[in-house]
Design a protein around this motif. Structure first.
Motif, PDB file in Angstrom:
ATOM      1  N   GLY A  30       0.813  -1.226  -0.101  1.00  0.00           N
ATOM      2  CA  GLY A  30      -0.156   0.036  -0.123  1.00  0.00           C
ATOM      3  C   GLY A  30       0.848   1.287   0.045  1.00  0.00           C
ATOM      4  N   MET A  31       0.344   2.373  -0.447  1.00  0.00           N
ATOM      5  CA  MET A  31       1.024   3.691  -0.508  1.00  0.00           C
ATOM      6  C   MET A  31      -0.108   4.516  -0.269  1.00  0.00           C
ATOM      7  SD  MET A  31       1.533   3.268  -4.883  1.00  0.00           S
ATOM      8  CE  MET A  31       1.629   1.547  -4.394  1.00  0.00           C
ATOM      9  N   GLY A  32       0.292   5.868   0.345  1.00  0.00           N
ATOM     10  CA  GLY A  32      -0.555   6.972   0.463  1.00  0.00           C
ATOM     11  C   GLY A  32      -0.496   7.155   1.985  1.00  0.00           C
ATOM     12  N   GLY A  33      -0.594   8.674   2.509  1.00  0.00           N
ATOM     13  CA  GLY A  33      -0.483   9.091   3.704  1.00  0.00           C
ATOM     14  C   GLY A  33      -1.694   8.827   4.812  1.00  0.00           C
ATOM     15  N   HIS A  34      -1.678   8.971   5.999  1.00  0.00           N
ATOM     16  CA  HIS A  34      -2.621   9.173   6.990  1.00  0.00           C
ATOM     17  C   HIS A  34      -3.539   7.706   6.784  1.00  0.00           C
ATOM     18  CE1 HIS A  34      -2.523  13.312   5.672  1.00  0.00           C
ATOM     19  NE2 HIS A  34      -2.534  13.394   6.764  1.00  0.00           N
ATOM     20  N   ALA A  35      -2.479   6.661   7.023  1.00  0.00           N
ATOM     21  CA  ALA A  35      -2.920   5.340   7.003  1.00  0.00           C
ATOM     22  C   ALA A  35      -3.716   4.934   5.937  1.00  0.00           C
ATOM     23  CB  ALA A  35      -3.770   5.234   8.237  1.00  0.00           C
ATOM     24  N   PHE A  36      -3.702   5.637   4.837  1.00  0.00           N
ATOM     25  CA  PHE A  36      -4.277   5.004   3.572  1.00  0.00           C
ATOM     26  C   PHE A  36      -3.595   3.862   3.232  1.00  0.00           C
ATOM     27  CE2 PHE A  36      -6.352   9.401   3.320  1.00  0.00           C
ATOM     28  CZ  PHE A  36      -7.454   9.102   3.683  1.00  0.00           C
TER      29      PHE A  36
ATOM     30  N   ARG B  46     -12.841  11.786   0.083  1.00  0.00           N
ATOM     31  CA  ARG B  46     -11.770  12.701   0.739  1.00  0.00           C
ATOM     32  C   ARG B  46     -11.055  13.596  -0.754  1.00  0.00           C
ATOM     33  NH1 ARG B  46     -10.100  11.102   6.100  1.00  0.00           N
ATOM     34  NH2 ARG B  46      -8.392  12.578   5.754  1.00  0.00           N
ATOM     35  N   PRO B  47     -11.347  14.512  -1.060  1.00  0.00           N
ATOM     36  CA  PRO B  47     -10.881  15.161  -2.303  1.00  0.00           C
ATOM     37  C   PRO B  47      -9.316  15.311  -2.277  1.00  0.00           C
ATOM     38  CG  PRO B  47     -12.740  16.169  -1.798  1.00  0.00           C
ATOM     39  CD  PRO B  47     -12.440  15.275  -0.599  1.00  0.00           C
ATOM     40  N   GLY B  48      -8.232  14.772  -3.145  1.00  0.00           N
ATOM     41  CA  GLY B  48      -7.055  15.141  -2.930  1.00  0.00           C
ATOM     42  C   GLY B  48      -6.187  14.176  -2.452  1.00  0.00           C
ATOM     43  N   ALA B  49      -6.968  13.161  -1.389  1.00  0.00           N
ATOM     44  CA  ALA B  49      -6.171  12.143  -0.807  1.00  0.00           C
ATOM     45  C   ALA B  49      -5.956  11.083  -1.852  1.00  0.00           C
ATOM     46  CB  ALA B  49      -7.052  11.673   0.376  1.00  0.00           C
ATOM     47  N   VAL B  50      -4.931  10.449  -1.175  1.00  0.00           N
ATOM     48  CA  VAL B  50      -4.273   9.348  -2.256  1.00  0.00           C
ATOM     49  C   VAL B  50      -4.221   8.053  -1.187  1.00  0.00           C
ATOM     50  CG1 VAL B  50      -2.249   8.443  -3.577  1.00  0.00           C
ATOM     51  CG2 VAL B  50      -2.815  10.935  -3.516  1.00  0.00           C
ATOM     52  N   ALA B  51      -5.018   6.888  -2.128  1.00  0.00           N
ATOM     53  CA  ALA B  51      -4.921   5.499  -1.402  1.00  0.00           C
ATOM     54  C   ALA B  51      -4.724   4.567  -2.763  1.00  0.00           C
ATOM     55  CB  ALA B  51      -6.076   5.225  -0.747  1.00  0.00           C
TER      56      ALA B  51
END
Ligand code: MG
Length: 275
Positions: free
Chosen positions: A47-53, A98-103
């Protein structure tokens, strides 16, 4: 973890022994890799992405496969391909509000499938830079093709294989689950054989251990754990995950493996990811 399964075939049976191991490594605080052992399907997701995503993304991918695919019997290939598309939707859903968030997550898997009445293949699928290898005479060969900047540079002849491991862009994947509404997964149909060994691993293994070293460790009795331990000891700069699949076809004396390989290589031409 270790799992054994005897899978009845049209004639005889497929005996699977699957071992897996994962470790957070020495640098990261969270293990964002996820493992699926849902025989006869296995998969690694990174997995990749900030905030536990990142860990949610990889978990969503393998959980979706677990729900969408049968255990204890082979699925048709179309069902596995559909499950990968569904896993992509599950990863997209994590950040829908969550616009702009990446998971995102890589997904590399292997499933023993029934391609027709009494006809079987391995179906391999890949998005990203986790890898599938198969044991071959004298070593291992990589089945999957990385979706990474470094692989593109290698394909273009811009860098040499020796430069790949230390390249500053080695972390950049060019395809991942969650990246777009439709996922473009590479899919291969591989011939079955009397005895086979496969390795699936996240880049935490391959960035620490060269292929020759991986091939040597793959012969160890508890290879998945030995690989993860060696990669952590070698630096453990990333999460480290390995799944080792040993398969054996028992009691199918009429099985024509050469014909299987021949038909499969023709099917393979239709499913090759790159032209
Ligand atoms: Mg990784």
């Amino acid at each position: 973890m270790s799992e054994r399964l005897d899978l009845p075939l049209a004639e005889g049976l497929l005996r699977l022994r699957i071992t897996s191991a994962t470790d957070v490594g020495t640098v990261r605080r969270v293990n964002e890799d996820s493992v699926l052992v849902h025989a006869p399907t296995v998969a690694v997701a990174d997995g990749m992405g900030g905030h536990a995503f990142g860990d949610r993304a990889s978990a969503a991918a393998v959980d979706t496969l677990r729900r969408a695919l049968p255990s204890g019997r082979p699925a048709p290939p179309e069902q596995v391909v559909a499950a990968v598309a569904e896993a992509n939707r599950a990863v997209r859903a994590i950040t829908a509000d969550r616009p702009g968030a990446v998971a995102g997550t890589t997904l590399t898997g292997l499933s023993f499938v029934e391609t027709g009445a009494g006809e079987y293949r391995w179906l391999a699928f890949n998005v990203g830079d986790s890898r599938l290898y198969r044991a071959a005479a004298g070593g291992i060969e990589q089945v999957s093709v990385d979706h990474s900047v470094v692989q593109e540079l290698l394909d273009a002849g811009a860098i040499r294989p020796a430069d790949a491991a230390g390249h500053p862009d080695r972390n950049i994947v060019t395809r991942a689950l969650g990246g777009a509404d439709r996922v473009d997964a590479d899919v291969w149909l591989l011939p079955i054989a009397r005895r086979q060994r496969f390795l699936l691993c996240s880049d935490g293994v391959t960035r620490e251990l060269a292929d020759e070293r991986i091939a040597r460790i793959l012969d160890a009795p508890d290879a998945a754990r030995a690989l993860v331990r060696a990669a952590v000891r070698n630096g453990g700069g990333d999460n480290v995950t390995a799944i080792v699949v040993d398969s054996e076809i028992i009691g199918w004396n009429g099985l024509d493996l050469e014909a299987t390989a021949d038909r499969s290589s023709r099917l393979l031409e239709d499913t090759l990811p790159r032209t």
